[in-house]
Design a protein around this motif. Structure first.
Motif, PDB file in Angstrom:
ATOM      1  N   TYR A 155       0.842  -1.189   0.000  1.00  0.00           N
ATOM      2  CA  TYR A 155       0.000   0.000   0.000  1.00  0.00           C
ATOM      3  C   TYR A 155       0.881   1.244   0.000  1.00  0.00           C
ATOM      4  O   TYR A 155       1.983   1.225   0.525  1.00  0.00           O
ATOM      5  N   GLY A 156       0.357   2.321  -0.568  1.00  0.00           N
ATOM      6  CA  GLY A 156       1.101   3.568  -0.559  1.00  0.00           C
ATOM      7  C   GLY A 156       0.407   4.628  -1.380  1.00  0.00           C
ATOM      8  O   GLY A 156      -0.804   4.563  -1.601  1.00  0.00           O
ATOM      9  N   ARG A 157       1.189   5.623  -1.829  1.00  0.00           N
ATOM     10  CA  ARG A 157       0.663   6.691  -2.671  1.00  0.00           C
ATOM     11  C   ARG A 157       1.535   6.820  -3.906  1.00  0.00           C
ATOM     12  O   ARG A 157       2.736   6.560  -3.870  1.00  0.00           O
ATOM     13  N   LEU A 158       0.896   7.254  -4.996  1.00  0.00           N
ATOM     14  CA  LEU A 158       1.617   7.466  -6.244  1.00  0.00           C
ATOM     15  C   LEU A 158       2.146   8.889  -6.312  1.00  0.00           C
ATOM     16  O   LEU A 158       1.386   9.848  -6.124  1.00  0.00           O
ATOM     17  N   GLN A 181       7.429   8.381  -9.083  1.00  0.00           N
ATOM     18  CA  GLN A 181       7.842   7.266  -8.253  1.00  0.00           C
ATOM     19  C   GLN A 181       6.735   6.901  -7.277  1.00  0.00           C
ATOM     20  O   GLN A 181       5.841   7.702  -7.011  1.00  0.00           O
ATOM     21  N   VAL A 182       6.814   5.688  -6.752  1.00  0.00           N
ATOM     22  CA  VAL A 182       5.845   5.243  -5.752  1.00  0.00           C
ATOM     23  C   VAL A 182       6.342   5.607  -4.365  1.00  0.00           C
ATOM     24  O   VAL A 182       7.544   5.755  -4.132  1.00  0.00           O
ATOM     25  N   LYS A 183       5.400   5.745  -3.435  1.00  0.00           N
ATOM     26  CA  LYS A 183       5.721   6.072  -2.049  1.00  0.00           C
ATOM     27  C   LYS A 183       5.010   5.069  -1.145  1.00  0.00           C
ATOM     28  O   LYS A 183       3.919   5.347  -0.635  1.00  0.00           O
ATOM     29  N   PRO A 184       5.608   3.897  -0.954  1.00  0.00           N
ATOM     30  CA  PRO A 184       4.934   2.849  -0.179  1.00  0.00           C
ATOM     31  C   PRO A 184       4.857   3.179   1.304  1.00  0.00           C
ATOM     32  O   PRO A 184       5.723   3.876   1.852  1.00  0.00           O
ATOM     33  N   SER A 185       3.800   2.670   1.949  1.00  0.00           N
ATOM     34  CA  SER A 185       3.658   2.842   3.395  1.00  0.00           C
ATOM     35  C   SER A 185       3.616   1.507   4.129  1.00  0.00           C
ATOM     36  O   SER A 185       3.898   1.476   5.330  1.00  0.00           O
ATOM     37  N   ALA A 186       3.274   0.422   3.442  1.00  0.00           N
ATOM     38  CA  ALA A 186       3.227  -0.880   4.106  1.00  0.00           C
ATOM     39  C   ALA A 186       3.400  -1.994   3.091  1.00  0.00           C
ATOM     40  O   ALA A 186       2.939  -1.895   1.952  1.00  0.00           O
ATOM     41  N   VAL A 207       7.189 -11.636   5.944  1.00  0.00           N
ATOM     42  CA  VAL A 207       7.772 -10.308   6.106  1.00  0.00           C
ATOM     43  C   VAL A 207       6.643  -9.322   6.374  1.00  0.00           C
ATOM     44  O   VAL A 207       5.594  -9.387   5.731  1.00  0.00           O
ATOM     45  N   GLN A 208       6.851  -8.416   7.321  1.00  0.00           N
ATOM     46  CA  GLN A 208       5.954  -7.289   7.533  1.00  0.00           C
ATOM     47  C   GLN A 208       6.803  -6.032   7.643  1.00  0.00           C
ATOM     48  O   GLN A 208       7.784  -6.012   8.390  1.00  0.00           O
ATOM     49  N   MET A 209       6.442  -5.012   6.884  1.00  0.00           N
ATOM     50  CA  MET A 209       7.199  -3.757   6.915  1.00  0.00           C
ATOM     51  C   MET A 209       6.254  -2.571   6.897  1.00  0.00           C
ATOM     52  O   MET A 209       5.208  -2.606   6.247  1.00  0.00           O
ATOM     53  N   ALA A 210       6.638  -1.515   7.593  1.00  0.00           N
ATOM     54  CA  ALA A 210       5.994  -0.215   7.480  1.00  0.00           C
ATOM     55  C   ALA A 210       7.050   0.787   7.041  1.00  0.00           C
ATOM     56  O   ALA A 210       8.213   0.700   7.452  1.00  0.00           O
ATOM     57  N   LEU A 211       6.649   1.726   6.183  1.00  0.00           N
ATOM     58  CA  LEU A 211       7.575   2.723   5.651  1.00  0.00           C
ATOM     59  C   LEU A 211       6.945   4.103   5.742  1.00  0.00           C
ATOM     60  O   LEU A 211       5.717   4.255   5.663  1.00  0.00           O
ATOM     61  N   ALA A 212       7.794   5.110   5.872  1.00  0.00           N
ATOM     62  CA  ALA A 212       7.346   6.503   5.875  1.00  0.00           C
ATOM     63  C   ALA A 212       8.411   7.347   5.200  1.00  0.00           C
ATOM     64  O   ALA A 212       9.571   7.328   5.614  1.00  0.00           O
ATOM     65  N   GLY A 213       8.033   8.048   4.145  1.00  0.00           N
ATOM     66  CA  GLY A 213       8.977   8.904   3.437  1.00  0.00           C
ATOM     67  C   GLY A 213      10.172   8.155   2.889  1.00  0.00           C
ATOM     68  O   GLY A 213      11.271   8.701   2.807  1.00  0.00           O
ATOM     69  N   GLY A 214       9.977   6.897   2.496  1.00  0.00           N
ATOM     70  CA  GLY A 214      11.054   6.103   1.933  1.00  0.00           C
ATOM     71  C   GLY A 214      11.935   5.418   2.964  1.00  0.00           C
ATOM     72  O   GLY A 214      12.888   4.726   2.597  1.00  0.00           O
ATOM     73  N   THR A 215      11.600   5.571   4.244  1.00  0.00           N
ATOM     74  CA  THR A 215      12.380   4.949   5.310  1.00  0.00           C
ATOM     75  C   THR A 215      11.579   3.825   5.960  1.00  0.00           C
ATOM     76  O   THR A 215      10.395   4.000   6.273  1.00  0.00           O
TER      77      THR A 215
END
Length: 272
Positions: A86-89, A93-98, A112-120
């Motif tokens: 999931y994320g925003r376009l 480029q894509v900006k994933p959040s999970a 695997v489980q990941m959360a992301l914010a601002g590419g981090t």
């Protein structure tokens, strides 16, 4: 990099999104696209893979993927998995959040489980964790910044229809972290082909791709050495109808036992 890891990273593998990480998809989403792939190895059918993409340009996106490998290759290895991202376009480029994934290969499960914010990457959980190896390149905090997940990497936003299938769409470096390894996939323009499948007939831009491991890998492994030197990797991109976004129509990966190929039998439209 093993064949199975490259395959999972190309399509994703697993579906374990934690509650609360899923952004709301507006009813005005401009595209709900289903892509169904046949998978072959050395010309022999070995499985299938699916992508369901729901996106709104400049807004949220959701990708769900699944894959199953068996057939004759089950004498060597078999597996299945699913993934979700999931994320925003953004405009380019894509900006994933999970991102979450689960896969079973040779009866060995991994998730695997990941959360992301601002590419981090803000949180990441890999089960089971990779066994410690002296030659494994450690993953640092810096390796988890400025990255995207492997499933979000299938979306390629472009400025507009006039640029969709131009060579510039292939001039990209995809900084991927899959929960265990950090690597770049660098693509460059190779040629343009005509393709046809249910839902789409037209041009596809062919990008040559190279694998560059950064962390989490074991440089001494023969599979890693092979993929680093592998020049038989292509990603064929076609436009998702009604958007400025491209997605893989075909993926070719040269392996030590023959070409692994994913080819769309269906490209476009919603669920049947």
């Amino acid at each position: 990099m093993t064949i199975s890891r490259f395959f999972r990273s190309a399509l994703g593998a697993g579906l374990f999104i934690a509650a609360g990480l899923t952004p709301s998809l507006a009813a005005a989403a401009s595209a709900n696209t289903v892509i169904r792939y046949g998978v072959t190895l050395a010309g022999l059918p070995i499985g299938s893979a699916n992508l369901t993409i729901n996106l709104s340009e400049g807004g949220p996106y959701k990708i769900e993927g699944s894959a199953k490998v068996g057939g004759l290759i089950s004498l060597i290895t078999d597996g299945h998995g699913s993934a979700s991202s999931y994320g925003r376009l953004g405009p380019s480029q894509v900006k994933p959040s999970a991102y979450a994934a689960t896969a079973v290969s040779g009866k060995k499960p991994q998730s695997v489980q990941m959360a992301l914010a601002g590419g981090t990457v803000t949180t990441a959980q890999l089960q089971p964790e990779l066994p410690p190896r002296q030659d494994r390149v450690p993953v640092t905090a810096a390796n988890k910044r400025g990255v995207i997940d492997p499933l979000s990497a299938v979306l390629v936003p472009v400025p507009g229809p006039a640029d969709a299938l131009g060579p510039a769409a292939c001039a990209r470096t995809l900084p991927i972290f899959d929960g265990a390894q950090r690597f770049d996939i660098k693509t460059s323009y190779a040629r343009t082909e005509q393709v046809s499948a249910k839902g789409y007939t037209g041009s596809a831009i062919v990008c040559a791709a190279r694998y560059f491991p950064i962390a989490g890998h074991r440089p001494s492994r023969s599979q890693v050495k092979y993929m680093v030197n592998n020049r038989d990797v292509e990603i064929w991109l076609a436009p998702i109808k009604g958007t400025h976004v491209l997605a893989p129509f075909k993926i070719i990966i040269g392996t030590q036992i023959g070409r692994l190929t994913l080819t769309a039998a269906r490209f476009g439209g919603g669920e049947e």
